[in-house]
Enzyme design. Structure first.
Site, PDB file in Angstrom:
ATOM      1  N   TYR A  94       4.846 -58.276 -11.665  1.00 36.02           N
ATOM      2  CA  TYR A  94       4.956 -58.861 -13.001  1.00 36.02           C
ATOM      3  C   TYR A  94       6.086 -58.195 -13.773  1.00 36.02           C
ATOM      4  O   TYR A  94       6.854 -58.858 -14.463  1.00 36.02           O
ATOM      5  CB  TYR A  94       3.631 -58.711 -13.759  1.00 36.02           C
ATOM      6  N   ASN A 117       0.985 -71.378 -15.210  1.00 35.26           N
ATOM      7  CA  ASN A 117       2.035 -72.021 -14.411  1.00 35.26           C
ATOM      8  C   ASN A 117       1.619 -73.458 -14.095  1.00 35.26           C
ATOM      9  O   ASN A 117       0.661 -73.678 -13.357  1.00 35.26           O
ATOM     10  CB  ASN A 117       2.273 -71.240 -13.112  1.00 35.26           C
ATOM     11  N   CYS A 125       3.787 -68.851  -7.973  1.00 32.57           N
ATOM     12  CA  CYS A 125       3.146 -67.744  -8.684  1.00 32.57           C
ATOM     13  C   CYS A 125       2.273 -66.891  -7.757  1.00 32.57           C
ATOM     14  O   CYS A 125       1.951 -65.749  -8.100  1.00 32.57           O
ATOM     15  CB  CYS A 125       2.354 -68.251  -9.886  1.00 32.57           C
ATOM     16  N   HIS A 126       1.925 -67.411  -6.584  1.00 25.75           N
ATOM     17  CA  HIS A 126       1.146 -66.607  -5.637  1.00 25.75           C
ATOM     18  C   HIS A 126       1.959 -65.419  -5.107  1.00 25.75           C
ATOM     19  O   HIS A 126       1.381 -64.474  -4.572  1.00 25.75           O
ATOM     20  CB  HIS A 126       0.639 -67.478  -4.475  1.00 25.75           C
ATOM     21  N   GLU A 152       3.062 -67.146   4.673  1.00 24.46           N
ATOM     22  CA  GLU A 152       4.493 -66.898   4.472  1.00 24.46           C
ATOM     23  C   GLU A 152       4.975 -65.632   5.161  1.00 24.46           C
ATOM     24  O   GLU A 152       6.162 -65.320   5.135  1.00 24.46           O
ATOM     25  CB  GLU A 152       4.790 -66.803   2.972  1.00 24.46           C
TER      26      GLU A 152
END
Length: 162
Positions: A94, A117, A125-126, A152
């Site tokens: 953040y 979001n 945002c993950h 990912e």
């Protein structure tokens, strides 16, 4: 102004597009169980194809959609724009995102932007985690956040017990 929704399904994921007129007002991310695929536009078909590539573990170029940005502050727009540049497989804090958006001491404000979001997955945002790397706050739940980050390659899969 007419509103409508389309729902894309791939593997365990459901991504619902909420249209307001000709603009995407928001996206909703959820697990696919109990959901039904419902596509009505070329844009929805393009998101469906991208979601299928994502779930298959392939590099995914999400389609450009006509975002409805009305109601977002300048700071929120900057944060979301910076977040959209974070590549697959990378996590950021953040605080890092606050600094990239020009307000290095605004990590909590970034957290509020992440909580609101309107475009999850496409604005990832993950990929935002605590300063120490812990998985924190994610609307669809931390299990979903972990799944996305594992998919990912940003996190190693959790060992199964048994």
């Amino acid at each position: 102004m007419a509103t409508r929704t389309e729902t894309c399904l791939a593997g365990p994921l459901a991504l619902t597009i909420h249209w307001q007129g000709d603009e995407v007002a928001s996206l909703s991310l959820d697990w696919s169980k109990g959901k039904t695929r419902r596509l009505a536009t070329e844009a929805g078909e393009a998101v469906q194809a991208a979601l299928e590539r994502y779930v298959a573990g392939e590099e995914t170029d999400w389609p450009a959609l006509p975002w409805r940005l009305e109601g977002l502050s300048d700071f929120a727009r900057r944060v979301l724009a910076e977040l959209a540049r974070v590549p697959r497989g990378q996590m950021v804090s953040y605080g890092w995102l606050a600094a990239k958006a020009g307000r290095p001491k605004a990590a909590r404000a970034v957290g509020r932007v992440m909580a609101r979001n309107p475009f999850p997955m496409l604005v990832p945002c993950h990929r935002v985690v605590g300063a120490d790397g812990t998985l924190t706050g994610f609307g669809p739940g931390l299990d979903m956040k972990r799944y996305l980050l594992e998919r990912e390659g940003a996190l190693a899969p959790k060992p199964t017990q048994g």
